[in-house]
Design an enzyme around this catalytic site. Sequence first.
Site, PDB file in Angstrom:
ATOM      1  CG  LEU A   1      -2.028  -0.874   1.337  1.00 34.29           C
ATOM      2  CD1 LEU A   1      -3.330  -0.535   2.363  1.00 34.29           C
ATOM      3  CD2 LEU A   1      -2.445  -0.217  -0.257  1.00 34.29           C
TER       4      LEU A   1
ATOM      5  CB  CYS B   1       6.645  -9.538 -13.498  1.00 32.99           C
ATOM      6  SG  CYS B   1       7.749 -10.583 -12.966  1.00 32.99           S
TER       7      CYS B   1
ATOM      8  CE  LYS C   1      11.320  -5.542  -6.894  1.00 30.35           C
ATOM      9  NZ  LYS C   1      10.891  -6.551  -6.138  1.00 30.35           N
TER      10      LYS C   1
HETATM   11  C1  UDX Z   1       6.095  -9.510  -8.877  1.00 33.10           C
HETATM   12  C2  UDX Z   1       5.714 -10.044  -7.585  1.00 33.10           C
HETATM   13  O1  UDX Z   1       5.781  -9.808  -5.890  1.00 33.10           O
HETATM   14  C3  UDX Z   1       5.921 -11.691  -7.478  1.00 33.10           C
HETATM   15  O2  UDX Z   1       5.899 -12.298  -6.717  1.00 33.10           O
HETATM   16  C4  UDX Z   1       6.258 -12.091  -9.522  1.00 33.10           C
HETATM   17  O3  UDX Z   1       6.830 -13.323  -8.889  1.00 33.10           O
HETATM   18  C5  UDX Z   1       6.773 -11.494  -9.731  1.00 33.10           C
HETATM   19  O4  UDX Z   1       6.813  -9.597  -9.556  1.00 33.10           O
HETATM   20  P1  UDX Z   1       8.843  -7.790  -8.922  1.00 33.10           P
HETATM   21  O5  UDX Z   1       8.547  -7.844 -10.047  1.00 33.10           O
HETATM   22  O6  UDX Z   1      10.171  -8.624  -8.046  1.00 33.10           O
HETATM   23  O7  UDX Z   1       7.665  -9.378  -7.837  1.00 33.10           O
HETATM   24  O8  UDX Z   1       8.513  -6.636  -7.999  1.00 33.10           O
HETATM   25  P2  UDX Z   1       7.267  -6.167  -6.507  1.00 33.10           P
HETATM   26  O9  UDX Z   1       8.198  -6.400  -5.398  1.00 33.10           O
HETATM   27  O10 UDX Z   1       6.221  -6.501  -6.378  1.00 33.10           O
HETATM   28  O11 UDX Z   1       7.109  -5.083  -7.423  1.00 33.10           O
HETATM   29  C6  UDX Z   1       6.659  -4.375  -7.775  1.00 33.10           C
HETATM   30  C7  UDX Z   1       6.531  -3.031  -8.277  1.00 33.10           C
HETATM   31  O12 UDX Z   1       5.047  -2.195  -7.877  1.00 33.10           O
HETATM   32  C8  UDX Z   1       7.798  -2.041  -7.604  1.00 33.10           C
HETATM   33  O13 UDX Z   1       8.662  -0.641  -9.093  1.00 33.10           O
HETATM   34  C9  UDX Z   1       7.378  -1.440  -6.931  1.00 33.10           C
HETATM   35  O14 UDX Z   1       8.485  -0.018  -6.280  1.00 33.10           O
HETATM   36  C10 UDX Z   1       6.181  -1.160  -6.853  1.00 33.10           C
HETATM   37  N1  UDX Z   1       5.355  -1.694  -5.636  1.00 33.10           N
HETATM   38  C11 UDX Z   1       5.348  -2.593  -4.731  1.00 33.10           C
HETATM   39  C12 UDX Z   1       4.782   0.172  -5.205  1.00 33.10           C
HETATM   40  O15 UDX Z   1       4.722   0.881  -6.130  1.00 33.10           O
HETATM   41  N2  UDX Z   1       4.647  -0.050  -3.849  1.00 33.10           N
HETATM   42  C13 UDX Z   1       4.079  -0.883  -3.414  1.00 33.10           C
HETATM   43  O16 UDX Z   1       3.268  -0.662  -2.485  1.00 33.10           O
HETATM   44  C14 UDX Z   1       4.166  -1.796  -3.334  1.00 33.10           C
END
Ligand code: UDX
Length: 440
Positions: A257, A267, A330
């Site tokens: 959140l 992904c 990230k």
């Molecule tokens: C994601 C899924 O979490 C994972 O289970 C799947 O296997 C592959 O895709 P990942 O792509 O490594 O993993 O990144 P994740 O940690 O999910 O973050 C994705 C994006 O969302 C990032 O750009 C991050 O900065 C953003 N994010 C995440 C937010 O903007 N707010 C949040 O609260 C959480």
Amino acid sequence: MKISVIGCGYLGAVHAVCMAELGHEVVGVDVDPNKIAMLNRGEAPFFEPGLPELLEKLADIRASGRLSFSTDISAARGAQVHFVAVGTPQKKGSNAADLTYVDAAVEALLPVLSAGDIVVGKSTVPVGTAARLAQRVVEGAPGAILAWNPEFLREGFALKDTLTPDRLVYGVPAGSDGDAAVAALDSVYSVALENDTPRIVTDYATAELVKVSANAFLATKISFINAMAEVCEATGADVTQLADAIGHDVRIGRRFLNAGLGFGGGCLPKDIRAFMARADELGVDQALSFLSDVDAINLRRRTRMVELAREVVGGDLTGKRIAVLGLAFKPNSDDVRDSPALSVAAELASSGAIVVATDPEAIETSRARNHDLHLVETVEEAAAGADAVLILTEWQEYRDLDPETLGGIVGNRAILDGRNCLVPSQWRDAGWTYRALGRP
Ligand code: UDX
């Protein structure tokens, strides 16, 4: 067990190394000779915390040949379980997933399979793919069996997620073939199962859908809070406090959140688009039409960030010096695929700003995608004389920045917190203009 892993990218390389750590004999196969040479030297071909250390720890196992990497698919011969872990990127000019690599990996495997071998799909695929590939395996390698075992690892935590997954999902065919696939996968994951990791045994379609629906849910959660950020911006409310408050409701939960620049990476963005494309083919496009809003909310945050930057430099970006801190999608990753940070940096540059960008790990990967950006190694170089500083990826070292020290370097004390990762009062007390997404 003897295992092969086809595809040695973020997913496959980590999977191969972790399977060796669990005691299996592993060969990783990839078409990229450079990647294979690096892995055979014990070097990680991308940034993933803990991976170089684990490769080092497994030096003896590598020397003994029980963990090896090859460009030759015939190296997979003799393995009982063959994981397919190749990419399924977004197809050019379409929302759908490009299955070229998955199809090619399965076709290449067919001649090396023996009866009783299990081919295990790990790649994220549109529902229906496993059933189609199972047919190919039946025709091309009689007696071999296909299973689908989606992977939920997060970059930055990939080793932990692979060694101690929070659940295991097996999509298997009915009957004795299914039983054989379950038995083989149980042997592969015996350590996790001994630790009571939940295991869901299901059909192909459900297994495929578990993965894409999990990612769709996560993307929706992020876009939900970013939609609230838009409302907060119109009302003077603070989305970070709002998230804390609603997150205390255990039905909602505080994780995922965090409002800010939104989601990117290899992904979530392409998976929700491929999911919509597949739903369209299945005639259930209405069921997923909300995902196009999820996508749109997410992309609007990038535009908003550029607008904010324009505002703080006085309405015109032309010739303004903008320091961009963070390019990876990230923290704890060098991945810039569909990175919100990289996209904002590029948009600022094309709006006439002089963008000087840095990142602790993603400089090389950014350069490979955008030759025009001015990339530097340190925060000091990026921030020197800046009219505004933008934090676009919440690396710990950016969270820890000292407002006074940075204030001595910049031309103008203006900071834009694209990830709501700073304490506003600390910056305002030091004479900075602090602006963020969804915060007054
Ligand atoms: C994601 C899924 O979490 C994972 O289970 C799947 O296997 C592959 O895709 P990942 O792509 O490594 O993993 O990144 P994740 O940690 O999910 O973050 C994705 C994006 O969302 C990032 O750009 C991050 O900065 C953003 N994010 C995440 C937010 O903007 N707010 C949040 O609260 C959480």
